[in-house]
Design an enzyme around this catalytic site. Sequence first.
Site, PDB file in Angstrom:
ATOM      1  N   GLU A 133     -11.006  -3.366   0.297  1.00  0.00           N
ATOM      2  CA  GLU A 133     -10.892  -2.392   1.348  1.00  0.00           C
ATOM      3  C   GLU A 133     -11.151  -0.652   1.414  1.00  0.00           C
ATOM      4  O   GLU A 133     -11.532  -0.658   0.336  1.00  0.00           O
ATOM      5  CB  GLU A 133      -9.211  -2.851   0.808  1.00  0.00           C
ATOM      6  CG  GLU A 133      -8.580  -1.796   2.162  1.00  0.00           C
ATOM      7  CD  GLU A 133      -7.594  -1.357   1.046  1.00  0.00           C
ATOM      8  OE1 GLU A 133      -6.366  -0.493   1.684  1.00  0.00           O
ATOM      9  OE2 GLU A 133      -6.495  -2.909   0.758  1.00  0.00           O
ATOM     10  N   LYS A 318       2.211  -1.952  -5.244  1.00  0.00           N
ATOM     11  CA  LYS A 318       0.557  -2.023  -4.795  1.00  0.00           C
ATOM     12  C   LYS A 318      -0.487  -1.304  -4.700  1.00  0.00           C
ATOM     13  O   LYS A 318      -1.950  -1.957  -4.810  1.00  0.00           O
ATOM     14  CB  LYS A 318       0.816  -3.073  -2.958  1.00  0.00           C
ATOM     15  CG  LYS A 318      -0.130  -3.718  -3.026  1.00  0.00           C
ATOM     16  CD  LYS A 318      -1.162  -2.910  -1.827  1.00  0.00           C
ATOM     17  CE  LYS A 318      -2.616  -3.785  -1.125  1.00  0.00           C
ATOM     18  NZ  LYS A 318      -3.275  -2.888  -0.262  1.00  0.00           N
ATOM     19  N   ASP A 334      -9.080 -10.162 -16.264  1.00  0.00           N
ATOM     20  CA  ASP A 334      -8.157 -11.222 -15.735  1.00  0.00           C
ATOM     21  C   ASP A 334      -7.143 -10.314 -14.642  1.00  0.00           C
ATOM     22  O   ASP A 334      -6.226 -10.357 -14.846  1.00  0.00           O
ATOM     23  CB  ASP A 334      -7.717 -12.373 -16.785  1.00  0.00           C
ATOM     24  CG  ASP A 334      -6.641 -13.456 -15.900  1.00  0.00           C
ATOM     25  OD1 ASP A 334      -6.640 -13.345 -15.318  1.00  0.00           O
ATOM     26  OD2 ASP A 334      -6.486 -14.370 -16.675  1.00  0.00           O
ATOM     27  N   HIS A 455      -7.329   6.111   6.165  1.00  0.00           N
ATOM     28  CA  HIS A 455      -7.824   4.755   5.842  1.00  0.00           C
ATOM     29  C   HIS A 455      -8.394   4.203   7.365  1.00  0.00           C
ATOM     30  O   HIS A 455      -9.658   3.412   6.751  1.00  0.00           O
ATOM     31  CB  HIS A 455      -6.232   4.243   5.620  1.00  0.00           C
ATOM     32  CG  HIS A 455      -6.856   2.119   5.385  1.00  0.00           C
ATOM     33  ND1 HIS A 455      -6.928   2.103   4.538  1.00  0.00           N
ATOM     34  CD2 HIS A 455      -6.712   1.263   6.481  1.00  0.00           C
ATOM     35  CE1 HIS A 455      -6.893   0.868   4.714  1.00  0.00           C
ATOM     36  NE2 HIS A 455      -6.794   0.455   6.060  1.00  0.00           N
TER      37      HIS A 455
END
Length: 848
Positions: A133, A318, A334, A455
């Site tokens: 992203e 997030k 992980d 963005h």
Amino acid sequence: NLALSSSQFYNHKHNFCSTTDKPNSVFQDSQNTNTSSMEKKSSTVYQHKGPQDNKNSLIWSGFHKKSVVERQHQLKTISKDINLDLLNKGGLEIIRADSMVENCIGIISLPVGLGLNFKINSKIYSVPMAVEEPSIIAASSAIAKLIGNHGGFFAFSEASNMTTQLHIIDTNSQETIELLKSKEKEIIEMANVYSQKMVQRGGGASGIKLRELKPGNNKDGIVVMDIVINVCESMGANLLNTVAEGVGFWLDNTLTSGRVLMKILSNLSVLRKTTTEFKIPVEAMAYKGIPGKEVCYRIVKAHEVASLDVFRTATHNKGIMNGIDAVALALGQDWRAIEAGCHSYASLKDNTQNFSANGENVTDELVEYDKYKSMAYYKIIEIDGQEFLYGRMKIPLALGVVGGAIGSNPNYSNFYKILGKPTSQDLASIMASVGLSNNLAAMRALVCTGIQVGHMALHARNIAIRVGTPDKILSDVVEFMKSSGSITEDTAREYLESHNLYQNIRHKTKSEKIDSTQFSNFYLHLKFNFLKEPIIMNIILNTPPNTTPITYHFNSSPEKGGDTRNEELSKLLFGESKGKDWASNFLYLIHNLEISETPMVLAKIKLLLIMLYTISDNLLEYDYKKTKLILEKYLLESSSGNGNDREDKIMESSFERFFSEPLSWKLHFGYNLLLEIFSIIKFYLNSYSKPNNIYLKEIMVEINGSLQAFIDKYQIELNKENFSKFFELRLKRLNAQAVILAELALADEEQVSMNKMNLDEVRAFGKLLKISATQTRDYNKRQEDKPFNTYNYYKKFFDEDDYFHQYKEERERLKKVFENNESLMGLLKRFEGSFGEFYAEKDTSKSQ
């Protein structure tokens, strides 16, 4: 702790290092520098000898502007051992991949970038981040630089204590808990039998915790035994599961009642938390013209929203994980366990308190779930009379720098070298600081400009790749989308089409390199209700000498974004601002002349013809002498069809050789645009019509006649004797005949035959339209006091009431030529009706 007032907050014994071998907190200049109990238990932290020289940040200046190869070679300044070949290949071979997962069919790659400017505990880090992203790396780097300029991050990671769990069912809970308490020493010894190597490294099992889970159905409870194990530099998952299963086997033979249901580690590693914090002077937070104090206020309010609305909390957190996961992926961690642990910790009833390895502070209340909350915390604080934005985050991070998947891909080793081979605790401090910086970057964007501005600008590269942009012009397409303010696939495709058009007109193949570093652009995006899709068109131009590339927006103004030179060019090319409206309005009017549904290429040709006439006329008005020479040297002979040599000259566009003085950048842009428009019209007509089409030559004759008329009208003396000659020249200004001919040139033979078109009828029809349009237009603009108005000219020497009667006989004569052609008569009625309506709306003082 986080609910305390500012004064209490400074005096609180928070969990940050303050001894000489560990970083001071952001409050080292405030009232308290005491060491907390957690600090005392972790006296061996921060022995990592990573990059510390502040010069490290200087070598990355302009890093994002370099090519990938240049960036890779720059990595050698960090470590000469970095394997650049592995960076290109991805590191993982298919044979190795097949041994890692079941039913392996291939490998998928992710781009890896560097997060720059991270100053953490007085050390500078360049952080590898693997993410697909855009904006994540750029945003975190920008905030890291801001924080670094004001002291940087101060972070602390607890010792590497993890828990593995055994769940005992079908038992009397209280009896089982008492039994296990009595055997704690034996359980710890048994656990260490299965973790001997960890014990040798200074780790191993250190204690147990016992809890009862009550199902709520009056059945026997479930006993949970957590074994606390220090896993040192590893993440510890395999060891924890091995210990759980070994102890579980022993326990099954020891319990007087019940049985062990599950033996597995917990990914909620509350004993292995990392805290990171920063403070920035309020005034330093000013952004995009918004004062720093207002920006900070908005950020704190945004944090409040994330604390109150779980739907916002999910997206808020997030944003934190965007950075944490990217680092985890690049370093073989992980990330699934990290995600599970962080989100679970954010849901604990009180996630601000400390859990300890010896069982202190661990109660049923603390492990109960509550509302999902923000992982980060923000507040405006005051220290010694100065206001700061304070940010803090505490999250569990179970990371390892040995074992696990780290050895599966040699590129992980590359990326650890870039970081300076940190310990697992240092890595946790780095990872948490990256997550916090991403969170602050997202909130600042959200409350100031909106998230999509930055963005989408960074997303432009992905869009360009998605539509198949060749690598050699990828940056050109990206810059075009950004400068045009339209970051969409349609805009990217339009640039590719214009680039191919530029090549084809110049007879270049795709393999031939075109220097695009000096390209400028003329971009338009117009919507019409008579077209199914908008007209989107970009024209690539050579940039004027000694000028930066220009992106001109036909249908936008400078205040809406784009090149600030738009306004000057608009006045030059289209007169006042309404000149652009005239061009688009005229296209709307002449759509009534279409024989059938207009294809997009024909709509583009029509619009280009209108712009060719408009721009030529306005350039002559601005600088008659120079523009006359350009039109004569480049367009008039070419439109007369005198060979390809004129086409070659058009492509040269080296105007300076004709003049003793340099052209202004505006004229250079205007002439380049004029020649490109003309070349594109010819290219489209030749490409989309059949060979030997009788209408093509007629179109060039009409174009030639209009351009010559624009020149001649400036030379004619305005008197009574010359009115008829002037009127004939003026007719060329609203020349719809070329538009009609273009439609016929592109129409198939069946359409032309069905409408019974012949050239004489089309010529008469076109001449009649010119007369009607010119008289209607000039009459309705009679009060604007503009030159070359035939109505104002006429009334100076004649009775103004005769203006429309002057050409009545000519109109009737022309109409008789095609009066039996139903198609042309229908087109005439539609055109005159819409044209009259258009001007009647602008002038209701008198009706004609």
